[in-house]
Design a protein around this motif. Sequence first.
Motif, PDB file in Angstrom:
ATOM      1  N   ASN A   1     -33.560  -9.117   6.850  1.00 37.66           N
ATOM      2  CA  ASN A   1     -32.505  -8.980   7.837  1.00 37.66           C
ATOM      3  C   ASN A   1     -32.644  -7.660   8.597  1.00 37.66           C
ATOM      4  O   ASN A   1     -33.624  -6.932   8.419  1.00 37.66           O
ATOM      5  N   LEU A   2     -31.641  -7.343   9.408  1.00 34.84           N
ATOM      6  CA  LEU A   2     -31.696  -6.139  10.239  1.00 34.84           C
ATOM      7  C   LEU A   2     -31.853  -4.878   9.389  1.00 34.84           C
ATOM      8  O   LEU A   2     -32.708  -4.044   9.666  1.00 34.84           O
ATOM      9  N   GLY A   3     -31.037  -4.731   8.360  1.00 37.66           N
ATOM     10  CA  GLY A   3     -31.016  -3.482   7.620  1.00 37.66           C
ATOM     11  C   GLY A   3     -31.631  -3.507   6.247  1.00 37.66           C
ATOM     12  O   GLY A   3     -31.720  -2.461   5.595  1.00 37.66           O
ATOM     13  N   GLU A   4     -32.060  -4.687   5.761  1.00 38.56           N
ATOM     14  CA  GLU A   4     -32.614  -4.749   4.419  1.00 38.56           C
ATOM     15  C   GLU A   4     -33.393  -6.042   4.216  1.00 38.56           C
ATOM     16  O   GLU A   4     -33.280  -6.994   4.997  1.00 38.56           O
ATOM     17  N   THR A   5     -34.192  -6.048   3.157  1.00 32.00           N
ATOM     18  CA  THR A   5     -34.865  -7.255   2.706  1.00 32.00           C
ATOM     19  C   THR A   5     -34.320  -7.584   1.321  1.00 32.00           C
ATOM     20  O   THR A   5     -34.343  -6.736   0.428  1.00 32.00           O
TER      21      THR A   5
ATOM     22  N   PHE B   1     -40.036 -20.303   6.592  1.00 27.01           N
ATOM     23  CA  PHE B   1     -39.145 -21.066   7.454  1.00 27.01           C
ATOM     24  C   PHE B   1     -39.067 -20.456   8.848  1.00 27.01           C
ATOM     25  O   PHE B   1     -38.939 -19.233   8.993  1.00 27.01           O
ATOM     26  N   GLN B   2     -39.127 -21.325   9.844  1.00 26.67           N
ATOM     27  CA  GLN B   2     -39.119 -20.878  11.233  1.00 26.67           C
ATOM     28  C   GLN B   2     -37.691 -20.669  11.730  1.00 26.67           C
ATOM     29  O   GLN B   2     -36.782 -21.403  11.333  1.00 26.67           O
ATOM     30  N   PRO B   3     -37.476 -19.689  12.592  1.00 30.93           N
ATOM     31  CA  PRO B   3     -36.123 -19.451  13.122  1.00 30.93           C
ATOM     32  C   PRO B   3     -35.673 -20.598  14.013  1.00 30.93           C
ATOM     33  O   PRO B   3     -36.483 -21.195  14.733  1.00 30.93           O
ATOM     34  N   THR B   4     -34.405 -20.902  13.962  1.00 35.37           N
ATOM     35  CA  THR B   4     -33.863 -22.009  14.748  1.00 35.37           C
ATOM     36  C   THR B   4     -33.213 -21.563  16.047  1.00 35.37           C
ATOM     37  O   THR B   4     -32.893 -22.399  16.888  1.00 35.37           O
ATOM     38  N   SER B   5     -32.985 -20.261  16.224  1.00 39.12           N
ATOM     39  CA  SER B   5     -32.356 -19.786  17.460  1.00 39.12           C
ATOM     40  C   SER B   5     -32.526 -18.282  17.576  1.00 39.12           C
ATOM     41  O   SER B   5     -32.931 -17.613  16.612  1.00 39.12           O
ATOM     42  N   GLY B   6     -32.225 -17.752  18.764  1.00 41.25           N
ATOM     43  CA  GLY B   6     -32.189 -16.315  18.965  1.00 41.25           C
ATOM     44  C   GLY B   6     -33.465 -15.687  19.469  1.00 41.25           C
ATOM     45  O   GLY B   6     -33.441 -14.580  20.005  1.00 41.25           O
ATOM     46  N   ARG B   7     -34.613 -16.378  19.317  1.00 42.65           N
ATOM     47  CA  ARG B   7     -35.881 -15.756  19.690  1.00 42.65           C
ATOM     48  C   ARG B   7     -36.004 -15.569  21.206  1.00 42.65           C
ATOM     49  O   ARG B   7     -36.442 -14.517  21.667  1.00 42.65           O
ATOM     50  N   VAL B   8     -35.639 -16.580  21.968  1.00 43.06           N
ATOM     51  CA  VAL B   8     -35.770 -16.468  23.423  1.00 43.06           C
ATOM     52  C   VAL B   8     -34.871 -15.355  23.943  1.00 43.06           C
ATOM     53  O   VAL B   8     -35.301 -14.490  24.726  1.00 43.06           O
ATOM     54  N   THR B   9     -33.619 -15.344  23.499  1.00 40.63           N
ATOM     55  CA  THR B   9     -32.691 -14.292  23.917  1.00 40.63           C
ATOM     56  C   THR B   9     -33.193 -12.926  23.490  1.00 40.63           C
ATOM     57  O   THR B   9     -33.105 -11.947  24.242  1.00 40.63           O
ATOM     58  N   GLY B  10     -33.736 -12.850  22.287  1.00 37.87           N
ATOM     59  CA  GLY B  10     -34.250 -11.583  21.787  1.00 37.87           C
ATOM     60  C   GLY B  10     -35.391 -11.053  22.625  1.00 37.87           C
ATOM     61  O   GLY B  10     -35.408  -9.870  23.005  1.00 37.87           O
ATOM     62  N   TRP B  11     -36.365 -11.924  22.938  1.00 35.07           N
ATOM     63  CA  TRP B  11     -37.505 -11.483  23.742  1.00 35.07           C
ATOM     64  C   TRP B  11     -37.081 -11.106  25.152  1.00 35.07           C
ATOM     65  O   TRP B  11     -37.576 -10.118  25.710  1.00 35.07           O
ATOM     66  N   LEU B  12     -36.166 -11.864  25.753  1.00 36.30           N
ATOM     67  CA  LEU B  12     -35.681 -11.533  27.094  1.00 36.30           C
ATOM     68  C   LEU B  12     -35.003 -10.165  27.098  1.00 36.30           C
ATOM     69  O   LEU B  12     -35.213  -9.358  28.014  1.00 36.30           O
TER      70      LEU B  12
ATOM     71  N   GLY C   1     -32.680  -2.426  23.207  1.00 33.27           N
ATOM     72  CA  GLY C   1     -33.939  -3.105  22.914  1.00 33.27           C
ATOM     73  C   GLY C   1     -34.280  -3.084  21.441  1.00 33.27           C
ATOM     74  O   GLY C   1     -34.717  -4.103  20.877  1.00 33.27           O
ATOM     75  N   VAL C   2     -34.072  -1.948  20.787  1.00 34.29           N
ATOM     76  CA  VAL C   2     -34.344  -1.842  19.348  1.00 34.29           C
ATOM     77  C   VAL C   2     -33.399  -2.741  18.558  1.00 34.29           C
ATOM     78  O   VAL C   2     -33.811  -3.423  17.609  1.00 34.29           O
ATOM     79  N   LEU C   3     -32.122  -2.765  18.963  1.00 32.43           N
ATOM     80  CA  LEU C   3     -31.157  -3.631  18.279  1.00 32.43           C
ATOM     81  C   LEU C   3     -31.526  -5.108  18.443  1.00 32.43           C
ATOM     82  O   LEU C   3     -31.398  -5.896  17.500  1.00 32.43           O
ATOM     83  N   ALA C   4     -31.969  -5.488  19.652  1.00 36.75           N
ATOM     84  CA  ALA C   4     -32.368  -6.883  19.878  1.00 36.75           C
ATOM     85  C   ALA C   4     -33.565  -7.250  19.012  1.00 36.75           C
ATOM     86  O   ALA C   4     -33.609  -8.343  18.427  1.00 36.75           O
TER      87      ALA C   4
ATOM     88  N   ALA D   1     -32.302  -7.301  15.239  1.00 34.04           N
ATOM     89  CA  ALA D   1     -31.319  -8.330  14.893  1.00 34.04           C
ATOM     90  C   ALA D   1     -31.792  -9.742  15.205  1.00 34.04           C
ATOM     91  O   ALA D   1     -31.384 -10.696  14.528  1.00 34.04           O
ATOM     92  N   MET D   2     -32.653  -9.911  16.220  1.00 35.76           N
ATOM     93  CA  MET D   2     -33.034 -11.255  16.655  1.00 35.76           C
ATOM     94  C   MET D   2     -34.487 -11.613  16.368  1.00 35.76           C
ATOM     95  O   MET D   2     -34.803 -12.785  16.141  1.00 35.76           O
ATOM     96  N   LEU D   3     -35.378 -10.629  16.384  1.00 29.37           N
ATOM     97  CA  LEU D   3     -36.803 -10.931  16.239  1.00 29.37           C
ATOM     98  C   LEU D   3     -37.352 -10.563  14.863  1.00 29.37           C
ATOM     99  O   LEU D   3     -38.252 -11.230  14.360  1.00 29.37           O
ATOM    100  N   ARG D   4     -36.837  -9.521  14.256  1.00 26.02           N
ATOM    101  CA  ARG D   4     -37.347  -9.087  12.956  1.00 26.02           C
ATOM    102  C   ARG D   4     -36.938  -9.981  11.790  1.00 26.02           C
ATOM    103  O   ARG D   4     -37.739 -10.201  10.871  1.00 26.02           O
ATOM    104  N   PRO D   5     -35.721 -10.537  11.759  1.00 19.39           N
ATOM    105  CA  PRO D   5     -35.307 -11.345  10.603  1.00 19.39           C
ATOM    106  C   PRO D   5     -36.286 -12.477  10.287  1.00 19.39           C
ATOM    107  O   PRO D   5     -36.824 -13.117  11.204  1.00 19.39           O
ATOM    108  N   ALA D   6     -36.493 -12.706   9.016  1.00 15.56           N
ATOM    109  CA  ALA D   6     -37.407 -13.760   8.562  1.00 15.56           C
ATOM    110  C   ALA D   6     -36.887 -14.315   7.244  1.00 15.56           C
ATOM    111  O   ALA D   6     -36.081 -13.689   6.552  1.00 15.56           O
ATOM    112  N   LEU D   7     -37.360 -15.516   6.929  1.00 18.43           N
ATOM    113  CA  LEU D   7     -36.920 -16.196   5.708  1.00 18.43           C
ATOM    114  C   LEU D   7     -38.111 -16.919   5.110  1.00 18.43           C
ATOM    115  O   LEU D   7     -38.782 -17.697   5.795  1.00 18.43           O
TER     116      LEU D   7
END
Length: 207
Positions: free
Chosen positions: A81-85, A15-26, A58-61, A64-70
């Motif tokens: 997620n940020l701290g676990e799978t 499943f593709q992310p619906t938000s947060g990617r642009v903010t995360g990359w910026l 930068g690491v938190l962004a 929290a925003m780019l690493r999460p996947a589903l």
Amino acid sequence: MAPLQDDHDAVVERFQPTSGRVTGWLTVVLTGVLVVAGVAYVDEGFPLWVVAASLLLGVLAWAAMLRPALWATHEHLVMRNLGETVHIRLAAVEEMAVRQVLAVRAADKRFVSTVVGRTWRKALTSRHRPGGLADSAALAPTEGMHYADFVENRLYDLVDKARSRDGIRAGSEEQLALPDAVRREPAWLPLGLIGACLVLLAVSLFL
């Protein structure tokens, strides 16, 4: 000959992310520029704590925003997620809904993924389905359907198929007693990077 991959672990839907990617990359790009500038001008008095704080942000962004996947396999719904799978057995899912985030209840615990979500207004008007897909045809993806609706429909479909395959009824004692309903794996890389950045920030504040 190498053993073939277990079909149960094969990804059937990502499943593709619906938000947060642009903010995360910026955020990652801007903090990266600050880190590079700080390293380049550290001899001219550029504060080390700014470099450390930028690196931490930068690491938190990223975490929290780019690493999460589903994604879903034949047997599990996987939330990175940020701290676990978290690996949730599909047949063990008790309740599920996509609001501003995806919330799943299994093994009498609630798990959340920020990958898929609806806007606040859309979340208020969306229809909650506490049970399974009684009318799968009515819930089938259609042209123009909001992506979060498609994800919710697809997940309900996968959960219903898993329950049918395992002979499990929603809310039954058999479902609650399913072995290995949830498996959690710590995300050592982001946790380690965040810890290292915190140490670097603390040291820089005392220099």
